[in-house]
Design an enzyme around this catalytic site. Structure first.
Site, short mmCIF file in Angstrom:
data_model
loop_
_atom_site.label_atom_id
_atom_site.label_comp_id
_atom_site.label_asym_id
_atom_site.label_seq_id
_atom_site.Cartn_x
_atom_site.Cartn_y
_atom_site.Cartn_z
N ASP A 14 -82.52 -12.52 -35.90
CA ASP A 14 -83.75 -11.97 -36.46
C ASP A 14 -84.77 -11.96 -35.33
O ASP A 14 -85.41 -12.98 -35.05
CB ASP A 14 -84.24 -12.84 -37.63
CG ASP A 14 -85.56 -12.35 -38.20
OD1 ASP A 14 -85.79 -11.12 -38.23
OD2 ASP A 14 -86.38 -13.20 -38.61
N GLU A 73 -81.13 -7.70 -36.98
CA GLU A 73 -82.00 -7.00 -37.93
C GLU A 73 -82.73 -5.89 -37.19
O GLU A 73 -83.27 -6.09 -36.11
CB GLU A 73 -83.01 -7.97 -38.57
CG GLU A 73 -83.81 -7.30 -39.66
CD GLU A 73 -84.67 -8.25 -40.46
OE1 GLU A 73 -85.72 -7.81 -40.94
OE2 GLU A 73 -84.29 -9.44 -40.60
N ASP A 145 -87.01 -17.83 -40.39
CA ASP A 145 -86.44 -16.99 -39.33
C ASP A 145 -84.94 -17.24 -39.17
O ASP A 145 -84.17 -16.30 -38.96
CB ASP A 145 -87.17 -17.22 -38.01
CG ASP A 145 -88.64 -16.83 -38.10
OD1 ASP A 145 -88.91 -15.62 -38.17
OD2 ASP A 145 -89.49 -17.73 -38.12
#
Length: 178
Positions: A14, A73, A145
């Site tokens: 991420d 992501e 996260d």
């Protein structure tokens, strides 16, 4: 693509300029095993130093966990174009770390990840954390996260090939999460 019939280790990322979450899982058949997660946190310094911290941190994680594939992501377009550009640069550092180790990189939108993990593409962060904890049988919710990175890895493990799969040879593949 995920090979059938063998275990595979997946690093989920991420990306963020201040905090980059990571999560490593192993998929063996339908079984998912948690191997590790955390965050690469950058100091308040110039952009090049922050990008180097992300690259070096993920390089260490790749060397430690030896993933076979990486799921990242995808950047969403923010109202603030400067934020979007900075996030894209952090994402570039993350992808560079994977490509330096000749790993294929698969991208997923936040909507795809949430749909795959929670069953709702508009799920809240707390819902993602809860489902990641349950799917990986963790004792507590991971940090947001790290949970997002683990969710990205889980999405890939569920058979997605992502919007774009960037292999070392720049071969493009198309697909999506179930």
């Amino acid at each position: 693509m995920l090979p059938s019939g063998k275990s595979i280790r997946i690093l989920g990322i991420d990306p963020g300029l201040r905090i980059t979450g990571f999560g490593v899982i192993e998929k063996n058949g339908s079984q998912l095993t948690y191997l590790g997660s955390g965050c690469v946190v950058t100091e308040k310094s110039g952009l090049p130093d922050r990008l180097k911290t992300i690259l070096d941190g993920l390089n260490e994680i790749i060397l430690q966990h030896q993933p076979e594939q990486v799921a990242v992501e995808q950047v969403f377009v923010n109202i603030n174009p400067k934020s979007t550009l900075l996030l894209g640069q952090a994402r570039g550092a993350a992808i560079s770390a994977a490509v330096l180790h000749e790993l294929s990189v698969y991208e997923y939108t936040a909507l795809q990840i949430k749909q795959s993990v929670v069953g709702n593409g508009h799920a809240r962060k707390e819902q993602v954390q809860e489902m990641v904890m349950r799917l990986l049988r963790l004792g507590e919710r991971p940090r947001p996260d790290a949970a997002d990175a683990l969710a990205c890895a889980i999405c890939h493990a569920h058979g997605g090939t992502g919007l774009l799969a960037l292999s070392v040879r720049n071969h493009l593949k198309r697909g999506g999460c179930p």
